[in-house]
Design a protein around this motif. Sequence first.
Motif, PDB file in Angstrom:
ATOM      1  N   PRO A  29      88.159   8.352  28.867  1.00  0.00           N
ATOM      2  CA  PRO A  29      89.374   7.457  28.430  1.00  0.00           C
ATOM      3  C   PRO A  29      89.367   6.994  26.880  1.00  0.00           C
ATOM      4  O   PRO A  29      90.519   6.805  26.290  1.00  0.00           O
ATOM      5  CB  PRO A  29      89.131   6.295  29.665  1.00  0.00           C
ATOM      6  N   ALA A  30      88.314   6.422  26.677  1.00  0.00           N
ATOM      7  CA  ALA A  30      88.050   5.869  25.231  1.00  0.00           C
ATOM      8  C   ALA A  30      88.466   6.999  24.267  1.00  0.00           C
ATOM      9  O   ALA A  30      89.178   6.698  23.132  1.00  0.00           O
ATOM     10  CB  ALA A  30      86.723   5.507  25.130  1.00  0.00           C
ATOM     11  N   ILE A  33      92.138   7.839  24.210  1.00  0.00           N
ATOM     12  CA  ILE A  33      92.815   6.763  23.129  1.00  0.00           C
ATOM     13  C   ILE A  33      92.536   6.582  21.682  1.00  0.00           C
ATOM     14  O   ILE A  33      93.489   6.568  20.898  1.00  0.00           O
ATOM     15  CB  ILE A  33      92.690   5.496  23.805  1.00  0.00           C
ATOM     16  N   LEU A  34      91.192   6.968  21.318  1.00  0.00           N
ATOM     17  CA  LEU A  34      91.093   6.845  19.855  1.00  0.00           C
ATOM     18  C   LEU A  34      91.559   8.161  19.285  1.00  0.00           C
ATOM     19  O   LEU A  34      91.816   8.049  18.237  1.00  0.00           O
ATOM     20  CB  LEU A  34      89.391   7.035  19.874  1.00  0.00           C
ATOM     21  N   LEU A  37      95.611   7.276  18.417  1.00  0.00           N
ATOM     22  CA  LEU A  37      95.567   6.159  17.817  1.00  0.00           C
ATOM     23  C   LEU A  37      96.887   6.300  17.009  1.00  0.00           C
ATOM     24  O   LEU A  37      97.576   5.270  16.910  1.00  0.00           O
ATOM     25  CB  LEU A  37      94.302   5.679  16.965  1.00  0.00           C
ATOM     26  N   TYR A  40     100.206   5.961  18.520  1.00  0.00           N
ATOM     27  CA  TYR A  40     100.545   4.700  19.009  1.00  0.00           C
ATOM     28  C   TYR A  40     101.145   3.618  17.907  1.00  0.00           C
ATOM     29  O   TYR A  40     101.778   2.836  18.254  1.00  0.00           O
ATOM     30  CB  TYR A  40      99.553   3.792  19.607  1.00  0.00           C
TER      31      TYR A  40
ATOM     32  N   PHE B  37      89.663  -0.661  24.827  1.00  0.00           N
ATOM     33  CA  PHE B  37      90.533   0.759  24.310  1.00  0.00           C
ATOM     34  C   PHE B  37      91.953   0.313  24.862  1.00  0.00           C
ATOM     35  O   PHE B  37      92.971   0.736  23.960  1.00  0.00           O
ATOM     36  CB  PHE B  37      90.086   2.003  24.490  1.00  0.00           C
ATOM     37  N   LEU B  38      92.233  -0.112  26.083  1.00  0.00           N
ATOM     38  CA  LEU B  38      93.388  -0.065  26.347  1.00  0.00           C
ATOM     39  C   LEU B  38      94.034  -1.160  26.008  1.00  0.00           C
ATOM     40  O   LEU B  38      95.364  -1.184  25.640  1.00  0.00           O
ATOM     41  CB  LEU B  38      93.468  -0.219  27.962  1.00  0.00           C
ATOM     42  N   VAL B  40      93.844  -2.244  22.806  1.00  0.00           N
ATOM     43  CA  VAL B  40      94.222  -1.777  21.569  1.00  0.00           C
ATOM     44  C   VAL B  40      95.278  -1.062  21.707  1.00  0.00           C
ATOM     45  O   VAL B  40      96.283  -1.239  20.878  1.00  0.00           O
ATOM     46  CB  VAL B  40      93.169  -1.144  20.888  1.00  0.00           C
ATOM     47  N   ARG B  41      95.444  -0.133  22.504  1.00  0.00           N
ATOM     48  CA  ARG B  41      96.637   0.896  22.704  1.00  0.00           C
ATOM     49  C   ARG B  41      97.858   0.007  23.103  1.00  0.00           C
ATOM     50  O   ARG B  41      98.903   0.099  22.426  1.00  0.00           O
ATOM     51  CB  ARG B  41      96.243   1.773  23.800  1.00  0.00           C
TER      52      ARG B  41
END
Lengths: 44, 47
Positions: A29-30, A33-34, A37, A40, B37-38, B40-41
């Motif tokens: 998951p991390a 998202i990274l 980035l 987003y 992380f969520l 930040v998103r």
Amino acid sequence: VHSMPPEVELGIMEKAIGLTSCFVSLFLPAGWILSHLEDYKRPE
Amino acid sequence: SHYEEGPGKNLPFSVENKWTLLVKMCLFFGSAFSVPFLIVRHQLLKQ
């Protein structure tokens, strides 16, 4: 209090599955998202 | 009063089945690790 050797020793396959699951559940998951980035961020 | 003694008997979850325990631990630690992380998103998408 005293400990004993395990009743059933883990096989190499079980260790591999267990460790892989732990790492995947932590970092997938991390990492997802990274790696997204930039998507987003809204253009100014 | 008397409580059951022995490995795994003083825990608020079952360690009887190793695969069930693996799934539970992955969800528990995985969800906690992904929270920042969520966030930040969420903050980036909010702008």
